[in-house]
Design a protein around this motif. Structure first.
Motif: not given
Length: 291
Positions: A71-82, A108-117, A127-133
């Protein structure tokens, strides 16, 4: 405070989720992340995500059915693999949503950078995708990719076989930087990396500029983490801390830690094979168990 840990951490956590010894009376901790004044951690026994304050008060369940290995915590949001890919949830447990659906592919996994995953799937697509999908796009197909990837600024650093490359986040500008490299972190214009020896073991802590120049050996040992302006590594049973340029190395402690889960400020969080997890001060004192 920006955090970095090696790819090995994800592998160890995944194994712990599946094979760690569990007790019906004691929490079996999978992940621990400190963010500000809060500690976030998973209990594998009930597959739940919890949080509590760093003074051990205010324990709250954030989410059920949280069987994640990263999991990655960015501000008030937790991004996690499932199992489906990458999901997100607010730190108060609201607004849970899937962002990345990998379908039948394995991730394999993911990275969060700014508004992108940025995420990768087997056998080697990035791949890349916006944090809003939204705005999903394939960046590259890598022939001998095994998930070793870091994102910093407008660049992606990745391993193709034993070679280190960088490219722009849109997939252009591919450039080979070095050979025989495992990426640990990218910080402040530097790549921190290890080398694989003939036995397949990772050794030494090194760094190079992000253009591949000024390759320098910082320490003999095994990379552990970067926290702020400090680099941590282990050697001969000791945990060391030094500046990011390799100066002022100092022994921290010789506590036997099966798996260091997080280093944040003055604290180390680590797990034992049994599933128990603890927090200690950098010097090894004031041991407290997470429950």
């Amino acid at each position: 405070m920006k955090k970095n840990t090696g790819l090995l951490m994800m592998i160890i956590l995944g194994v712990a989720l599946l094979t760690g010894c569990r007790s019906s009376e004691t929490a079996s901790i999978g992940m621990v992340k400190q963010s500000g004044d809060w500690i976030y951690y998973t209990d594998n026994n009930d597959e739940a995500l919890y949080k509590m304050k760093t003074d051990w008060t205010g324990k709250t369940k954030v989410a059920d059915n949280f069987a994640s290995g990263y999991m990655v915590i960015q501000g008030d949001t937790i991004y996690y693999s499932d199992m489906g890919g990458v999901s997100k949830i607010q730190t108060d447990g609201t607004e849970e949503a899937n962002v990345v659906d990998v379908g039948k592919e394995s991730s394999f996994g993911f990275e969060v950078s700014g508004d992108w995953i940025y995420y990768s799937t087997k056998p080697g697509s990035i791949y890349k995708i916006k944090t809003d999908g939204t705005e999903k796009a394939k960046i590259a197909d890598i022939s001998s990719f095994e998930g070793d990837m870091k994102v910093s600024g407008d660049s992606i650093y990745y391993a193709d076989g034993i070679s280190l490359f960088k490219m722009n986040t849109d997939g252009t500008g591919v450039m080979k930087l070095s050979e025989n490299v495992v990426i640990h972190a990218v910080e402040g214009g530097w790549i921190y990396y290890g080398e694989k020896n003939e036995k397949g073991e990772y050794e030494n802590v090194n760094r190079m500029k992000t253009d591949g120049t000024e390759q320098t050996k910082l320490a003999e040992g095994t990379f552990t983490a970067i926290d702020g302006d400090s680099l941590y590594y282990s050697k001969d049973g000791w945990l060391y801390r030094e500046n990011l340029d390799g100066t002022a190395a100092a022994k921290m402690n010789k506590v036997k830690m099966w798996n260091i889960l997080d280093i944040y400020g003055d604290y180390i969080y680590y797990g034992e094979y049994s599933g128990a997890a603890y927090r200690i001060n950098l010097d090894g004192s004031n041991k407290k168990q997470l429950e």
